[in-house]
Design an enzyme around this catalytic site. Structure first.
Site, short mmCIF file in Angstrom:
data_model
loop_
_atom_site.label_atom_id
_atom_site.label_comp_id
_atom_site.label_asym_id
_atom_site.label_seq_id
_atom_site.Cartn_x
_atom_site.Cartn_y
_atom_site.Cartn_z
N GLN A 212 -33.35 24.62 70.38
CA GLN A 212 -34.54 23.82 70.65
C GLN A 212 -35.65 24.67 71.27
OE1 GLN A 212 -35.13 20.76 69.81
NE2 GLN A 212 -33.25 19.57 69.76
N CYS A 337 -35.58 13.20 65.94
CA CYS A 337 -36.89 13.82 66.11
C CYS A 337 -37.90 13.22 65.15
CB CYS A 337 -36.82 15.33 65.94
SG CYS A 337 -36.10 15.87 64.38
#
Length: 472
Positions: A212, A337
């Protein structure tokens, strides 16, 4: 008026919002509520204290301008065009400085940017990764071929300018698409990877590893996911789309057993190394499609108490969700997401016997329109529950229409092409692509009415939007 003005706003595509950060959070919260409140109460979005320079992965491309100067910059969203940029308010400051030095050294060493039109030049792009807690830096130079003239002197000059660089790697890529990487790599300095801490666990980050890009918010995201799961220490956990094993390894301390499933073989190799260095003896990784793996588990009577799933922005496909329902875990922790694809997937999971218990949005990407969301779902007891909360408009929608509203398609087209399109044009394009509308939907009131036809440029823009939302 935003609190920070970037001269490249709307040009590079990195930022889509320039309101104050408080206004951005309010806009994102409203979007989450609009799309997900039908499933339950949406908790207030978790924002950042310092929403700048959070990206620990920075990628810049290079080109030679008409004056024969080497220019570095950010690839424009949705195109292969490079927008000149030496510093970005989203990117790590030192990473930007390293790339500026590489550009200067390229000129000194006569190493030219790769030109896909002529197939000449060497340097395709550069990626810099930083370990948030470790402070380690990885520099990956992506080249069009393996031969790297004066690479020893080049590396020495780069380290002299930035002695804090931990490792330097050359990646050879022949794919013509921007920002792609190849399989062949050479370590030019250091170990070829860096390490970082996340939720108390150590992870190895190589040039091609998924990790990430916002480490501060990632810790909050993963801690929220683990808390939602309510692990008792005796649970059997399945981690789908596990990547390099981050969520599963963090969860391993709180459960009896973890199975991580990932289709990418190199990610599974990294996951096993990460588990070994964190001494996780109760976790295994399988290189397989997650949906097929769950189907086989269900076929042989295997079970899981909790399933974590963190799919790409396009969400999960129908087969995966149906396989999940066959396995029938007590709890599902869905990390998304893509808010639009999450809405679509939650609708199907509700039909498959799951109810949403908690919804927590997290702002992983300040100054962009993206929202990360953690949802907890629980399996309904068929003997005790009957699903009666039905929206008649929802029942009247086709599967294609559920993926995006007409207004969302219009907004996407306007944002990405600058064109305004009507609902009629969208309907025409959907029909051309085989998405059959409901009877009389956007049809003329008179059978003899002449409808304006969608112009080619708008048709192309609408097709791009339909592709983005997974509707064609």
């Amino acid at each position: 008026m935003g609190e920070t003005q970037c001269r490249l706003f709307k040009r590079c595509g990195g930022c889509q919002l320039r309101e104050t950060y408080e206004e951005q959070l309010a806009w994102k919260q409203a979007k989450v509520v609009r799309l997900l409140s039908k499933f339950g109460t949406c908790q207030p979005i978790i924002g950042m204290k310092h929403p700048y320079h959070y990206r620990n992965k920075v990628q810049h491309g290079f080109y030679t301008n008409p004056k024969r100067q080497i220019i570095s910059g950010i690839y424009q969203s949705g195109s292969g065009k490079i927008i000149p940029c030496e510093s970005c308010m989203l990117e790590d400051v030192q990473a930007d400085k390293i790339i500026s030095t590489i550009r200067i050294l390229m000129r000194s060493f006569k190493l030219f940017p790769y030109n896909p039109n002529t197939d000449k030049g060497l340097i395709r792009h550069v990626m810099v990764r930083k370990g948030h807690h470790s402070g380690e830096y990885l520099v990956c130079i992506i080249t069009s071929k393996s031969a790297f003239p004066s690479k020893k002197n080049f590396v020495g000059a780069l380290l002299k300018a930035h002695p804090y660089i931990t490792t330097i790697v050359q990646n050879v890529c022949t794919n013509p698409m921007p920002l792609t990487m190849g399989e062949q790599e050479f370590i030019l300095h250091g170990k070829g990877y860096i390490e970082d801490m996340l939720c108390g666990k150590k992870f190895r980050i190589s040039a091609r590893s998924f990790y990430q890009v916002n480490p501060v918010q990632t810790e909050l995201l993963y801690r929220t996911a683990i808390a939602f799961a309510g692990l008792s220490g005796t649970d059997r956990v399945l981690d789908c789309y596990c990547g390099t094993g981050t969520i599963g390894i963090i969860a391993a301390d709180h459960c009896k057993e973890v199975l991580g499933v990932e289709l990418n073989a190199s990610a599974v190799a990294d996951a096993r190394k990460n588990a070994a260095q964190n001494q996780c003896g109760n976790i295994q990784f399988v290189n397989e499609d997650s949906g097929q793996f769950m189907e086989r588990m269900a076929k042989f009577g295997e079970t899981a108490d909790v399933v974590f799933t963190d799919p790409p922005r396009t969400g999960s496909d129908k087969r995966f969700l149906e396989s999940l329902a066959k396995l029938a875990p007590k709890k599902v922790v869905y990390i998304s997401c893509g808010i639009e694809s999450l809405e679509r997937d939650l609708l199907l999971l509700r039909k498959l016997g799951y109810a949403v218990q908690k919804i927590q949005p997290v702002d992983m990407f300040p100054h962009t329109k993206h929202v990360e969301t953690v949802c907890l779902l629980s399996k309904l007891n068929a003997k005790q529950h009957i699903e009666i909360n039905l929206d008649m408009d929802e029942l009247d929608l086709t599967d294609a229409e559920k993926k995006a509203t007409y207004q969302e398609i219009k907004d996407y087209v306007l944002e990405h092409s600058g064109l305004k399109v009507s609902s009629l044009y969208i309907t025409q394009v959907k029909q051309k692509c085989g998405n059959i509308e409901r009877e009389n939907y956007n049809k003329p009131k008179s059978e003899d009415a002449k409808q304006p036809q969608c112009p080619p440029d708008k048709e192309k823009a609408i097709k791009e939007a339909l592709t983005h939302f997974g509707m064609i």
